[in-house]
Design a protein around this motif. Structure first.
Motif, PDB file in Angstrom:
ATOM      1  N   ARG A 136     -36.652   0.256  23.902  1.00 29.27           N
ATOM      2  CA  ARG A 136     -37.235  -1.036  23.539  1.00 29.27           C
ATOM      3  C   ARG A 136     -37.252  -1.221  22.024  1.00 29.27           C
ATOM      4  O   ARG A 136     -37.037  -2.325  21.517  1.00 29.27           O
ATOM      5  N   ALA A 137     -37.513  -0.158  21.288  1.00 28.33           N
ATOM      6  CA  ALA A 137     -37.531  -0.262  19.831  1.00 28.33           C
ATOM      7  C   ALA A 137     -36.136  -0.504  19.264  1.00 28.33           C
ATOM      8  O   ALA A 137     -35.980  -1.213  18.260  1.00 28.33           O
ATOM      9  N   LEU A 138     -35.115   0.090  19.901  1.00 27.49           N
ATOM     10  CA  LEU A 138     -33.750  -0.055  19.399  1.00 27.49           C
ATOM     11  C   LEU A 138     -33.132  -1.399  19.761  1.00 27.49           C
ATOM     12  O   LEU A 138     -32.203  -1.850  19.070  1.00 27.49           O
ATOM     13  N   ARG A 139     -33.606  -2.048  20.823  1.00 23.91           N
ATOM     14  CA  ARG A 139     -32.940  -3.251  21.318  1.00 23.91           C
ATOM     15  C   ARG A 139     -32.808  -4.343  20.263  1.00 23.91           C
ATOM     16  O   ARG A 139     -31.701  -4.864  20.035  1.00 23.91           O
ATOM     17  N   ASP A 198     -29.289  -5.673  18.548  1.00 30.80           N
ATOM     18  CA  ASP A 198     -28.927  -7.090  18.615  1.00 30.80           C
ATOM     19  C   ASP A 198     -28.506  -7.608  17.246  1.00 30.80           C
ATOM     20  O   ASP A 198     -27.487  -8.305  17.102  1.00 30.80           O
ATOM     21  N   VAL A 199     -29.300  -7.285  16.229  1.00 31.44           N
ATOM     22  CA  VAL A 199     -28.996  -7.758  14.873  1.00 31.44           C
ATOM     23  C   VAL A 199     -27.694  -7.151  14.376  1.00 31.44           C
ATOM     24  O   VAL A 199     -26.838  -7.842  13.808  1.00 31.44           O
ATOM     25  N   PHE A 200     -27.508  -5.861  14.600  1.00 27.90           N
ATOM     26  CA  PHE A 200     -26.307  -5.197  14.092  1.00 27.90           C
ATOM     27  C   PHE A 200     -25.054  -5.716  14.796  1.00 27.90           C
ATOM     28  O   PHE A 200     -23.984  -5.761  14.190  1.00 27.90           O
ATOM     29  N   GLN A 201     -25.164  -6.071  16.079  1.00 30.12           N
ATOM     30  CA  GLN A 201     -23.986  -6.545  16.801  1.00 30.12           C
ATOM     31  C   GLN A 201     -23.605  -7.967  16.427  1.00 30.12           C
ATOM     32  O   GLN A 201     -22.448  -8.355  16.567  1.00 30.12           O
ATOM     33  N   THR A 202     -24.567  -8.771  15.987  1.00 31.28           N
ATOM     34  CA  THR A 202     -24.269 -10.167  15.662  1.00 31.28           C
ATOM     35  C   THR A 202     -24.048 -10.389  14.175  1.00 31.28           C
ATOM     36  O   THR A 202     -23.611 -11.470  13.783  1.00 31.28           O
ATOM     37  N   MET A 203     -24.342  -9.413  13.347  1.00 22.99           N
ATOM     38  CA  MET A 203     -24.122  -9.559  11.905  1.00 22.99           C
ATOM     39  C   MET A 203     -22.625  -9.677  11.619  1.00 22.99           C
ATOM     40  O   MET A 203     -21.820  -8.927  12.172  1.00 22.99           O
ATOM     41  N   PRO A 204     -22.209 -10.641  10.772  1.00 22.80           N
ATOM     42  CA  PRO A 204     -20.781 -10.768  10.435  1.00 22.80           C
ATOM     43  C   PRO A 204     -20.229  -9.489   9.820  1.00 22.80           C
ATOM     44  O   PRO A 204     -20.935  -8.763   9.111  1.00 22.80           O
ATOM     45  N   GLN A 205     -18.963  -9.244  10.087  1.00 21.59           N
ATOM     46  CA  GLN A 205     -18.348  -8.007   9.617  1.00 21.59           C
ATOM     47  C   GLN A 205     -18.380  -7.894   8.100  1.00 21.59           C
ATOM     48  O   GLN A 205     -18.588  -6.805   7.552  1.00 21.59           O
ATOM     49  N   PHE A 206     -18.191  -9.012   7.409  1.00 25.62           N
ATOM     50  CA  PHE A 206     -18.171  -8.973   5.950  1.00 25.62           C
ATOM     51  C   PHE A 206     -19.500  -8.497   5.376  1.00 25.62           C
ATOM     52  O   PHE A 206     -19.527  -7.865   4.314  1.00 25.62           O
ATOM     53  N   VAL A 207     -20.603  -8.837   6.057  1.00 33.58           N
ATOM     54  CA  VAL A 207     -21.914  -8.502   5.516  1.00 33.58           C
ATOM     55  C   VAL A 207     -22.075  -6.989   5.380  1.00 33.58           C
ATOM     56  O   VAL A 207     -22.736  -6.498   4.462  1.00 33.58           O
ATOM     57  N   TYR A 208     -21.454  -6.231   6.281  1.00 34.95           N
ATOM     58  CA  TYR A 208     -21.571  -4.775   6.214  1.00 34.95           C
ATOM     59  C   TYR A 208     -20.897  -4.211   4.958  1.00 34.95           C
ATOM     60  O   TYR A 208     -21.284  -3.145   4.469  1.00 34.95           O
ATOM     61  N   LEU A 209     -19.880  -4.902   4.465  1.00 37.99           N
ATOM     62  CA  LEU A 209     -19.138  -4.372   3.333  1.00 37.99           C
ATOM     63  C   LEU A 209     -19.955  -4.386   2.048  1.00 37.99           C
ATOM     64  O   LEU A 209     -19.770  -3.535   1.173  1.00 37.99           O
ATOM     65  N   ILE A 210     -20.873  -5.350   1.929  1.00 32.21           N
ATOM     66  CA  ILE A 210     -21.581  -5.522   0.657  1.00 32.21           C
ATOM     67  C   ILE A 210     -22.530  -4.364   0.372  1.00 32.21           C
ATOM     68  O   ILE A 210     -22.459  -3.753  -0.705  1.00 32.21           O
ATOM     69  N   PRO A 211     -23.455  -4.007   1.285  1.00 31.70           N
ATOM     70  CA  PRO A 211     -24.334  -2.867   0.960  1.00 31.70           C
ATOM     71  C   PRO A 211     -23.598  -1.542   0.844  1.00 31.70           C
ATOM     72  O   PRO A 211     -23.982  -0.694   0.021  1.00 31.70           O
TER      73      PRO A 211
END
Length: 655
Positions: A498-501, A505-518
Motif C-alpha cells: 500500500r505504501a509503494l502503490r 504510480d507517480v514513477f510510471q506516469t512521470m515523463p521520461q525526460f524528467v528522469y534525466l534532469i536529476p
C-alpha cells in the motif's frame, strides 16, 4: 489429501522441462562443435565484416533531399499532406479555444462531473484537485495546450487503432499482416518517428500529432482485435441463428462483448499519448512538454518538476477514469439497475452544471487562472537539488559522492561489458542469441532473434548497437536485482504494498525526460546517468509484475509447504518463485523494453551509441543516420523481446 498430492503433477512437469532443456543443450553443444571451428577459420576477427553490410545512406539522403526540395511545390504535399496538416492545426486550435473559453472553473467542473458520473465522488474530488493543482503551479495555460493536443491525438489514435483492430479482428490474414507492423510501431523509438514527420510536415503541431498517433494507435488496434476475437462463440451463434447479418452481428454482439477491451485500449492509448507529450515538444508541440524540455536544456530541476507534475496528474486522472469505465465501476447514482433514461438525465444534469459554472466564471471575468493563486516550487526545489549536489556529488566521507559512483560504475561495469561484447566475434554473438532464444522459446523464436541481430550488422551499425546493448544489460541487471527484492518484500507485506502503490504510480506516469534532469545533476553526463534514468523508469513495472505474480501463487501449494514444515525462505525459494516463473519472465521482458526506451533518450545526456545517432539525425535533419539507427533499435528491441519473452505469453499472443 488434496494438498499433499497436488504438487506431484508439477514435479513431473518440471522433470519434463529439465529433459527438454537438457536435450536442447545437447543439440546446441553439437551445433557449436561443428560451426565454431568453421566460423573461426572464415571470420577470425570480432567486427562485422564489411562485405556483409549494405550502405543505405545514399538512397536515404536522396529521398530526404527530394522531400525538402519539393515540400512547398509538389502536388502530393500541397493537396494531400497540406490538407492533413491544416486539418490538424484547425482541430487543435478549436479544442484549445473551447478550453480557454470555458475557463479554469468550467474545465475543472466538467472534468470533475465526468469523473463523478463514471467512477464516483472520490475520483471526482481527485480530478478537481488535480486540475486545481495545475493552476496553483502556474501551469494552467501549458496544461490546456497539452490537453488540446492530446484530445486531437487520442481521438485520431482511437479511430486509426479501432479501424486496424476491426480489420485484424475479423480477418486472420490481415491479423498476420498487421502484427509485424504493430510490433515495429511499438518498438521503434519515439525520436525515430519525429524525423520523417518533420521532413514531411515541418516543425510544429501537425508533426507532433501524427508522431503521437503512430506511437499510440497500436495498443488500441491490438486490444480491439483481441476483444473481437475473444467474443463468446455461443452468443455469436445465437445471434446468427436469429438471422442477423454480419454487420448486425458486429454491431449488436461483437462490439458490445468487447467493451472492456475497447476501454482498456482507450486507457493505454491515452497513457502512451501523454508519454509523447514531452518528446513531441522537441519538434514544436508546445505545452507542458516544451517547459520540461527547456528545463532539461538548462538543467533546471525545479522548473522541470513544476511542468512534470501536471503531466503526472493528467495521466493519473485519465488512467483512473478510463480504468473505472473499463471495469464497470460507477457511482451510486449510475448503478447497473439504473434505467438508460435516468443515466442520460444524470449526464444532462452534469453537463448543465458544468456549463453553469463556466458561464458564471466568464461573467465574473475569471477565465484565466489568477496570478495571485500560484505557488512557485521551482526555487525551493532547485535549492534542495543544489544542496544535494554540493553535499552528495563528491567529497562524501567513506562512501564517496555520486560522481564517484558514476565513474566506478562506468569503469567496472559498463566498460567491461561493452568491451566484452565487442571482443566477441560477431558470429559467436549470433550463436549466443540463438541459444538463449531457443532455450526459452522455440526454434522460430531463435530464428527471429538471430535475423534481427544479423540485420543490425547488415545495416552497418554493429559497434554502436553492442554499445547500446551493454548499457541495456547493465541497467536491466540493476533493475532486476532491486525490482525483484522490492517485489518480493511487497508481496509478503500488505502495508509495504500500500505504501509503494502511489510511489509506483507517480514513477510510471512521470515523463521520461524528467528522469534525466536529476540524474544529470547528481551524476553528471555520460552513460552512467542514462543507465540510472533507465533503472528508475523501468523499476515500477518490474516491482508490480513481481508482486502480482507472487501473490497469485496457488494458496493450496503454500498451505502444503507450510504443513510440511517449510521455512519462509524455503517456501519462497522452492514454491513461490518456481510457480511465479511466467510472471518473473514477463517482468524481465518488460524491464528490458522499458530500459531500452530510456537508454535511447540517454543519448541527450552523453549516453552515446544508437541514442546519439537518433538524436543527431533529428537535430541535423539527417534521415540516413536517424532512420538507420532507429531500424537498428527496432532490431535490438525485437531480439531482446524474443530472448526474454516467456513461451506461454508468446503462445497466447499467437506470435
Amino acid at each position: 489429501m488434496a494438498t499433499i498430492t497436488a504438487p506431484t503433477p508439477r514435479v513431473d512437469i518440471l522433470r519434463i522441462l529439465r529433459h527438454r532443456a537438457a536435450a536442447k543443450l545437447a543439440v546446441l553443444a553439437l551445433v557449436a562443435a561443428v560451426l565454431v571451428p568453421l566460423a573461426n577459420a572464415r571470420w577470425a576477427g570480432g567486427a562485422w565484416p564489411n562485405a556483409l553490410t549494405i550502405d543505405l545512406s545514399d538512397p536515404l539522403t536522396r529521398a530526404s533531399t527530394w522531400i525538402v526540395d519539393n515540400r512547398d511545390t509538389h502536388p502530393l504535399f500541397l493537396y494531400f499532406f497540406g490538407h492533413i496538416s491544416n486539418a490538424i492545426v484547425l482541430c487543435v486550435r478549436a479544442v484549445y479555444l473551447v478550453l480557454l473559453a470555458a475557463g479554469w472553473a468550467g474545465v475543472t467542473a466538467l472534468s470533475a462531473l465526468v469523473a463523478w458520473r463514471v467512477a464516483g465522488p472520490r475520483l471526482a474530488l481527485g480530478t478537481a484537485a488535480a486540475f486545481l493543482t495545475c493552476g496553483l503551479l502556474g501551469m494552467w495555460v501549458p496544461t490546456m495546450q497539452t490537453l488540446a493536443l492530446m484530445v486531437v491525438a487520442v481521438a485520431a489514435s482511437v479511430v486509426v487503432g479501432a479501424l486496424l483492430g476491426l480489420a485484424a479482428g475479423l480477418s486472420d490474414r490481415l491479423d498476420r499482416a498487421l502484427r509485424p507492423a504493430l510490433d515495429t510501431m511499438q518498438v521503434l523509438p519515439a525520436y525515430a518517428y519525429l524525423l520523417p514527420v518533420v521532413l514531411v510536415f515541418g516543425m510544429g503541431v501537425p508533426a507532433a500529432v501524427l508522431a503521437t498517433v503512430v506511437y499510440a494507435a497500436p495498443p488500441m488496434a491490438r486490444l480491439t482485435a483481441l476483444g473481437l476475437r475473444g467474443a463468446d462463440p455461443e452468443v455469436l451463434e445465437a445471434v446468427r441463428s436469429l438471422g442477423a447479418t454480419a454487420r448486425q452481428r458486429l454491431l449488436t454482439a461483437r462490439i458490445p462483448l468487447a467493451r472492456k477491451e475497447l476501454l482498456l485500449g482507450l486507457n493505454q492509448t491515452i497513457m502512451m499519448a501523454l508519454s509523447m507529450a514531452v518528446i513531441a515538444s522537441v519538434i514544436g508541440a508546445g505545452g507542458l512538454g516544451d517547459r520540461v524540455y527547456q528545463a532539461l536544456a538548462s538543467v533546471d530541476v525545479g522548473a522541470a518538476l513544476a511542468a512534470g507534475i501536471p503531466i503526472v496528474l493528467l495521466a493519473v486522472v485519465l488512467d483512473r477514469v478510463t480504468g473505472a469505465a473499463g471495469s464497470g465501476a460507477t457511482s451510486s447514482g449510475s448503478s447497473a439497475e439504473e434505467s438508460s433514461g435516468t443515466r442520460r438525465a444524470g449526464w444532462a444534469y452534469a453537463l448543465v452544471a458544468a456549463l453553469a459554472v463556466a458561464v458564471a466564471g466568464r461573467l465574473m471575468g475569471r477565465l484565466d487562472w489568477p496570478d495571485a493563486w500560484t505557488v512557485g516550487i521551482a526555487e525551493p526545489v532547485n535549492r534542495a537539488v543544489d544542496w544535494m549536489t554540493d553535499h552528495l556529488y563528491s567529497g562524501v566521507p567513506v562512501v564517496g559522492g555520486t560522481a564517484d559512483w558514476a565513474a566506478h560504475f562506468t569503469t567496472w561495469v559498463l566498460n567491461p561489458v561493452r568491451d566484452g561484447l565487442l571482443w566477441l566475434p560477431w558470429w559467436s554473438v549470433l550463436l549466443l542469441v540463438a541459444a538463449l532464444a531457443w532455450l526459452i522459446g522455440t526454434w522460430r523464436t531463435a530464428l527471429t532473434a538471430v535475423l534481427a541481430m544479423a540485420a543490425i550488422g547488415v545495416l552497418g551499425v554493429w559497434k554502436p548497437s553492442l554499445d547500446t546493448l551493454s548499457q541495456v544489460l547493465a541497467a536491466v541487471a540493476v533493475t532486476l536485482v532491486i525490482g525483484f527484492a522490492t517485489g518480493i518484500a511487497a508481496a509478503r507485506s500488505d502495508r509495504l504494498e500500500r505504501a509503494l502503490r502511489p510511489v509506483l504510480d507517480v514513477f510510471q506516469t512521470m515523463p521520461q525526460f524528467v528522469y534525466l534532469i536529476p540524474v544529470v545533476a547528481l551524476f553528471g553526463v555520460g552513460r552512467a546517468p542514462a543507465v540510472a534514468a533507465a533503472v528508475v523508469y523501468a523499476l515500477p513495472a518490474v516491482v508490480r509484475i513481481t508482486t502480482q505474480g507472487l501473490r497469485q501463487v496457488d494458496p493450496a501449494a503454500l498451505e502444503s509447504s507450510n504443513s510440511l514444515g517449510a521455512t519462509t525462505w524455503q517456501q519462497l525459494r522452492q514454491v513461490q518463485l518456481p510457480l511465479a516463473r511466467p510472471a518473473l519472465l514477463l517482468a524481465v521482458n518488460q524491464g528490458v523494453v522499458l530500459v531500452l526506451a530510456v537508454v535511447i533518450i540517454g543519448g541527450l545526456v552523453g549516453g552515446g551509441a544508437l541514442g546519439y545517432d537518433v538524436v543527431f539525425g533529428l537535430a541535423q535533419g539527417d534521415l540516413a543516420t536517424g532512420l538507420v539507427a532507429g531500424a537498428a533499435i527496432v532490431c535490438l528491441g525485437l531480439m531482446l523481446d524474443r530472448v526474454t519473452q516467456p513461451t506461454e505469453r508468446r503462445t497466447k499472443k499467437g506470435a
